[in-house]
Design a protein around this motif. Sequence first.
Motif, PDB file in Angstrom:
ATOM      1  N   LEU A 853       0.825  -1.207   0.000  1.00  0.00           N
ATOM      2  CA  LEU A 853       0.000   0.000   0.000  1.00  0.00           C
ATOM      3  C   LEU A 853       0.863   1.263   0.000  1.00  0.00           C
ATOM      4  N   LYS A 854       1.951   1.221   0.731  1.00  0.00           N
ATOM      5  CA  LYS A 854       2.853   2.377   0.735  1.00  0.00           C
ATOM      6  C   LYS A 854       3.465   2.601  -0.643  1.00  0.00           C
ATOM      7  N   SER A 855       3.764   1.517  -1.331  1.00  0.00           N
ATOM      8  CA  SER A 855       4.316   1.651  -2.678  1.00  0.00           C
ATOM      9  C   SER A 855       3.294   2.259  -3.630  1.00  0.00           C
ATOM     10  N   LEU A 856       2.012   2.103  -3.314  1.00  0.00           N
ATOM     11  CA  LEU A 856       0.937   2.692  -4.112  1.00  0.00           C
ATOM     12  C   LEU A 856       0.558   4.089  -3.621  1.00  0.00           C
ATOM     13  N   HIS A 857       1.350   4.607  -2.686  1.00  0.00           N
ATOM     14  CA  HIS A 857       1.170   5.951  -2.137  1.00  0.00           C
ATOM     15  C   HIS A 857      -0.095   6.066  -1.286  1.00  0.00           C
ATOM     16  N   TRP A 858      -0.548   4.946  -0.730  1.00  0.00           N
ATOM     17  CA  TRP A 858      -1.605   5.023   0.268  1.00  0.00           C
ATOM     18  C   TRP A 858      -1.008   5.571   1.563  1.00  0.00           C
ATOM     19  N   GLU A 859      -1.803   6.284   2.319  1.00  0.00           N
ATOM     20  CA  GLU A 859      -1.355   6.796   3.611  1.00  0.00           C
ATOM     21  C   GLU A 859      -1.725   5.794   4.700  1.00  0.00           C
ATOM     22  N   VAL A 860      -0.732   5.147   5.265  1.00  0.00           N
ATOM     23  CA  VAL A 860      -0.967   4.196   6.345  1.00  0.00           C
ATOM     24  C   VAL A 860      -1.146   4.988   7.621  1.00  0.00           C
ATOM     25  N   GLN A 861      -2.348   4.999   8.140  1.00  0.00           N
ATOM     26  CA  GLN A 861      -2.684   5.842   9.282  1.00  0.00           C
ATOM     27  C   GLN A 861      -2.553   5.128  10.611  1.00  0.00           C
ATOM     28  N   LEU A 862      -2.600   3.804  10.600  1.00  0.00           N
ATOM     29  CA  LEU A 862      -2.496   3.061  11.853  1.00  0.00           C
ATOM     30  C   LEU A 862      -2.000   1.653  11.578  1.00  0.00           C
ATOM     31  N   THR A 863      -1.040   1.233  12.341  1.00  0.00           N
ATOM     32  CA  THR A 863      -0.622  -0.172  12.345  1.00  0.00           C
ATOM     33  C   THR A 863      -0.477  -0.599  13.798  1.00  0.00           C
ATOM     34  N   PHE A 864      -0.830  -1.840  14.055  1.00  0.00           N
ATOM     35  CA  PHE A 864      -0.766  -2.343  15.426  1.00  0.00           C
ATOM     36  C   PHE A 864      -0.553  -3.840  15.378  1.00  0.00           C
ATOM     37  N   SER A 865       0.234  -4.334  16.299  1.00  0.00           N
ATOM     38  CA  SER A 865       0.503  -5.766  16.356  1.00  0.00           C
ATOM     39  C   SER A 865       0.576  -6.202  17.810  1.00  0.00           C
ATOM     40  N   LYS A 866      -0.132  -7.274  18.112  1.00  0.00           N
ATOM     41  CA  LYS A 866      -0.092  -7.847  19.453  1.00  0.00           C
ATOM     42  C   LYS A 866      -0.238  -9.352  19.337  1.00  0.00           C
ATOM     43  N   GLY A 867       0.793 -10.064  19.674  1.00  0.00           N
ATOM     44  CA  GLY A 867       0.761 -11.518  19.564  1.00  0.00           C
ATOM     45  C   GLY A 867       0.590 -11.947  18.120  1.00  0.00           C
ATOM     46  N   GLN A 868      -0.444 -12.722  17.874  1.00  0.00           N
ATOM     47  CA  GLN A 868      -0.722 -13.220  16.528  1.00  0.00           C
ATOM     48  C   GLN A 868      -1.716 -12.343  15.777  1.00  0.00           C
ATOM     49  N   GLU A 869      -2.004 -11.173  16.296  1.00  0.00           N
ATOM     50  CA  GLU A 869      -2.993 -10.279  15.700  1.00  0.00           C
ATOM     51  C   GLU A 869      -2.309  -9.008  15.213  1.00  0.00           C
ATOM     52  N   GLY A 870      -2.501  -8.715  13.933  1.00  0.00           N
ATOM     53  CA  GLY A 870      -1.995  -7.475  13.366  1.00  0.00           C
ATOM     54  C   GLY A 870      -3.136  -6.695  12.740  1.00  0.00           C
ATOM     55  N   MET A 871      -3.056  -5.373  12.795  1.00  0.00           N
ATOM     56  CA  MET A 871      -4.099  -4.516  12.224  1.00  0.00           C
ATOM     57  C   MET A 871      -3.469  -3.373  11.457  1.00  0.00           C
ATOM     58  N   LEU A 872      -4.233  -2.888  10.486  1.00  0.00           N
ATOM     59  CA  LEU A 872      -3.762  -1.793   9.644  1.00  0.00           C
ATOM     60  C   LEU A 872      -4.966  -0.994   9.159  1.00  0.00           C
ATOM     61  N   SER A 873      -4.807   0.316   9.132  1.00  0.00           N
ATOM     62  CA  SER A 873      -5.800   1.198   8.535  1.00  0.00           C
ATOM     63  C   SER A 873      -5.063   2.137   7.596  1.00  0.00           C
ATOM     64  N   ALA A 874      -5.531   2.215   6.351  1.00  0.00           N
ATOM     65  CA  ALA A 874      -4.843   3.031   5.350  1.00  0.00           C
ATOM     66  C   ALA A 874      -5.865   3.738   4.477  1.00  0.00           C
ATOM     67  N   GLU A 875      -5.448   4.871   3.910  1.00  0.00           N
ATOM     68  CA  GLU A 875      -6.318   5.690   3.063  1.00  0.00           C
ATOM     69  C   GLU A 875      -5.683   5.870   1.691  1.00  0.00           C
ATOM     70  N   LYS A 876      -6.509   5.708   0.667  1.00  0.00           N
ATOM     71  CA  LYS A 876      -6.036   5.841  -0.702  1.00  0.00           C
ATOM     72  C   LYS A 876      -5.869   7.314  -1.064  1.00  0.00           C
ATOM     73  N   SER A 877      -4.775   7.608  -1.760  1.00  0.00           N
ATOM     74  CA  SER A 877      -4.511   8.980  -2.199  1.00  0.00           C
ATOM     75  C   SER A 877      -4.969   9.155  -3.650  1.00  0.00           C
ATOM     76  N   ASP A 878      -4.716  10.332  -4.202  1.00  0.00           N
ATOM     77  CA  ASP A 878      -5.058  10.611  -5.597  1.00  0.00           C
ATOM     78  C   ASP A 878      -3.926  10.238  -6.556  1.00  0.00           C
ATOM     79  N   TRP A 879      -2.837   9.673  -6.021  1.00  0.00           N
ATOM     80  CA  TRP A 879      -1.661   9.415  -6.848  1.00  0.00           C
ATOM     81  C   TRP A 879      -1.956   8.374  -7.917  1.00  0.00           C
ATOM     82  N   ARG A 880      -1.443   8.610  -9.111  1.00  0.00           N
ATOM     83  CA  ARG A 880      -1.446   7.660 -10.216  1.00  0.00           C
ATOM     84  C   ARG A 880      -0.106   7.770 -10.938  1.00  0.00           C
ATOM     85  N   PRO A 881       0.420   6.663 -11.424  1.00  0.00           N
ATOM     86  CA  PRO A 881       1.657   6.744 -12.215  1.00  0.00           C
ATOM     87  C   PRO A 881       1.392   7.486 -13.526  1.00  0.00           C
ATOM     88  N   GLU A 882       2.456   7.863 -14.204  1.00  0.00           N
ATOM     89  CA  GLU A 882       2.320   8.671 -15.419  1.00  0.00           C
ATOM     90  C   GLU A 882       2.447   7.860 -16.707  1.00  0.00           C
TER      91      GLU A 882
END
Length: 886
Positions: A853-882
């Motif tokens: 997602l970061k490579s696609l220029h999404w903004e990763v707003q939250l990541t969390f990991s505890k034990g065997q549980e991982g979470m992520l919240s990300a927002e799509k940007s307006d970026w597009r390749p040329e």
Amino acid sequence: MAGFSRSARGGKRSFSASSSSNPYAYYLTTAIFVVICIAGAWLLGSFSIFPSGATSSGGHSLVAHVSVSESSLPQSDPPPTMEDTQGELPEETIKQVEQEMVKDPVSDGGGEEIDPERKKEEVEVEVLQADRHPKELQDEVASEEEEKQNEGLGKGAETDGGENHQEEETEQENKSDQHPDQEHEQEVKLKQKQREESSLDGGMEEEQKHHDEAQQEHDEQQPTDDERRQDTEATENSESREEEKPTENEGQMSEMIEQVSSENQKDNEEERKDETIRENQQPPELQTETEETNESSSAEQTHTIDEERKEVDGETYGEKRPWATQADQSHKEKERRADRGEGERLQSDGGEHPEEYDWKLCNATAGPDYIPCLDNLKAIKKLRPENYRHYEHRERHCPEEAPTCLIPLPKGYKRSIEWPKSRDRIWYDNVPHTKLAEVKGHQNWVKVSGQHLTFPGGGTQFIHGALHYIDYLQESVKGIAWGKHTRVVLDVGCGVASFGGYLFERDVLTMSFAPKDEHEAQVQLALERGIPAISAVMGAHRLQFPGNVFDIVHCARCRVPWHVDGGRLLLELNRVLRPGGYFVWSATPVYQKLEEDVAIWKAMKSLTRSMCWDLVTIKKDQINGIGAAFFRKPLSNDCYNERRHRSPPMCEENDDPNAAWYIPLKTCMHKIPTNESDRGSNWPQDWPRRLQDPPYWLSNSQAGFYGKPVKEDFLTDTEHWKNVVTKSYLSGFGINWARVRNVMDMRAVYGGFAAALRDQKVWVMNVVNTDAPDTLPIIYERGLFGMYHDWCESFSTYPRTYDLLHADRLFSRVRDRCPILTVVVEVDRIVRPGGKIIVRDDPSTVSEVETLLKSLHWEVQLTFSKGQEGMLSAEKSDWRPETFVY
């Protein structure tokens, strides 16, 4: 640094014994060493030896340091003797130095040249430890000595052994209680003994042999490589845990997310309690397999939520699983998966290093509206002419390799207008298609108004507004009871979906669909408005819904030839319509007397009669000048058994009405469920009660999705998602819910996530994966909707059509069949700029998704990991390749 040789003093062992008997040597050499440390570099060329047996207050620590110092000295030159150094310092100075040495016991530790600055730092550290108990210091220093020897810095470790060392300590304790005269007399005797031993040059060979034996004994006492490695790893893990302690802000976030994670942990504990129940429900061969798995897990002491869920999700269901999977039912899907080789699994350059991936735009004729499985011109061109007659060219034809290119934005694209304003108008640049406005403008479908496309709420059959039309239908058949008796509706040939858009005001959920055809972007217009819709056509294959799930099927002026080919298209509606449900047909053959319309109506009456549909009524709407026919599906098999002509025929017993993934249409009917424990034998409870209560046909003799008795499983899942959504998603993920309308649960189970969002102004598309247990009928039973899908393929929707995707343990399940990369690209296709995704999975999978997602220029707003549980919240940007793919 010079040292001493064994030949000069009779070997290292002889030297240790000799020096331990001479306190004058200790005083003198101690003083010299301290002077060297304090004075600096000008005495670095001189060397002194600490007698290992010397002692004073705090002597325990001193002895420990001396053992390291002696063992690490190079053995070349002889040490200075007492005759050479005695008398250089007064007795008071010697005592003062001795006291300083008790507070500052140091050692060079390796036989190398000592750095004065490093020595100073070591001294300062030792001074800070001066008040500690001598035994503590001795243990600590002994540990340091052992560590240095393990690293190869103390290869010449002393060979006196623990017994000699203990004798020396005992001797020191006895000396402390003796009279000074007695002590002096004893010291003289020890000195004489030392001189005699040092003169025995002929004992070198025997002494060397004894030294080698002692060295071997010492080596055997050292920890093995594995033990040292375990100790090192334990130390590193301890340090790592210290480094991972959250900061104050991270701690607050951890506390917030922990509410979500604790729910899964609770589920995990409850699942383990029910493990015995699951085993008893399995066939004997599976019980044996489960016992072996449990033994292995017990040995490793690693039980994770994902492992528990995988056990009940997968093949361990065996014959006892309550629902089949679409993958099991679809023969065509099996054949395609068998034909799919490893070559079709994309191995792009960005797979291992997606942050360096050279993203490009898709070079497709559909441009910003590209749907990979519906715009596959290469596959469509291979179809034969007869395929076009059955509309197969409008059906799904997915490319062999899932595309990894990105979809461009339309020129002038703007963030979508929020609901409910979006029902009436959208940005023209977001869906710049005007054909419907030109062709259907007089019917109030859609109009162009400056920068907007506006929707007056009309349609071909309700040009004066959808709300009047909706009320007209209910008045025609009182049993419809919008929002109570009728909750889930299928709208065939939906147009711009105004019918479904206004049914929200009656608390009704409508699944609208239409093909991607010459009626330009009608489904895209519906989704941009915030109304549920998918691109689909009734062609050669079943719709991607279970059987017996829709309360009403509606078709307003849809030009579908229901009566042709033995009525197989209408028989498909019969499959998905609930027993006792209504088919509402608002079309010209119902109320017009043109020759074509009369012929179609006659054919429809004959077909519906043979299908045992009851023509309840035909009502005309005077305002709109139209009429509608209301057909009702039977509640029993009596009519089927009494038919004189068995056409259309009944389906074979092994034909599952829920099988829908790439299953060809069949010209047959399924029997009506009549057993009280069968789904479809009774109408669901009125809305909204049906949302929270387990369906009547669920039996606790069945194992649920997570292994518990299915009713308990259902209630636990409902409560779980209620807590997660209320305590976390609605407040802790940075989501502005006022901007969220179109939501998708990419891996739904019982629909608990969608049920928890009931009070929000959103609708949720529940996707049940084709390789997962078929729980989609339960979702419909509780008044929600969804469809089957395989995420290794493209979803049947336009780009930029969802505000929020929810992926609970989706990516880790998919990765065994197709690359995560292709699924992330599909996510990027269907999410609107400014839209979000919430990912819950194992930490390694979440990390991989985050990188993509970061490579696609999404903004990763939250990541969390505890034990065997991982979470992520990300927002799509307006970026597009040329650049475009060539």
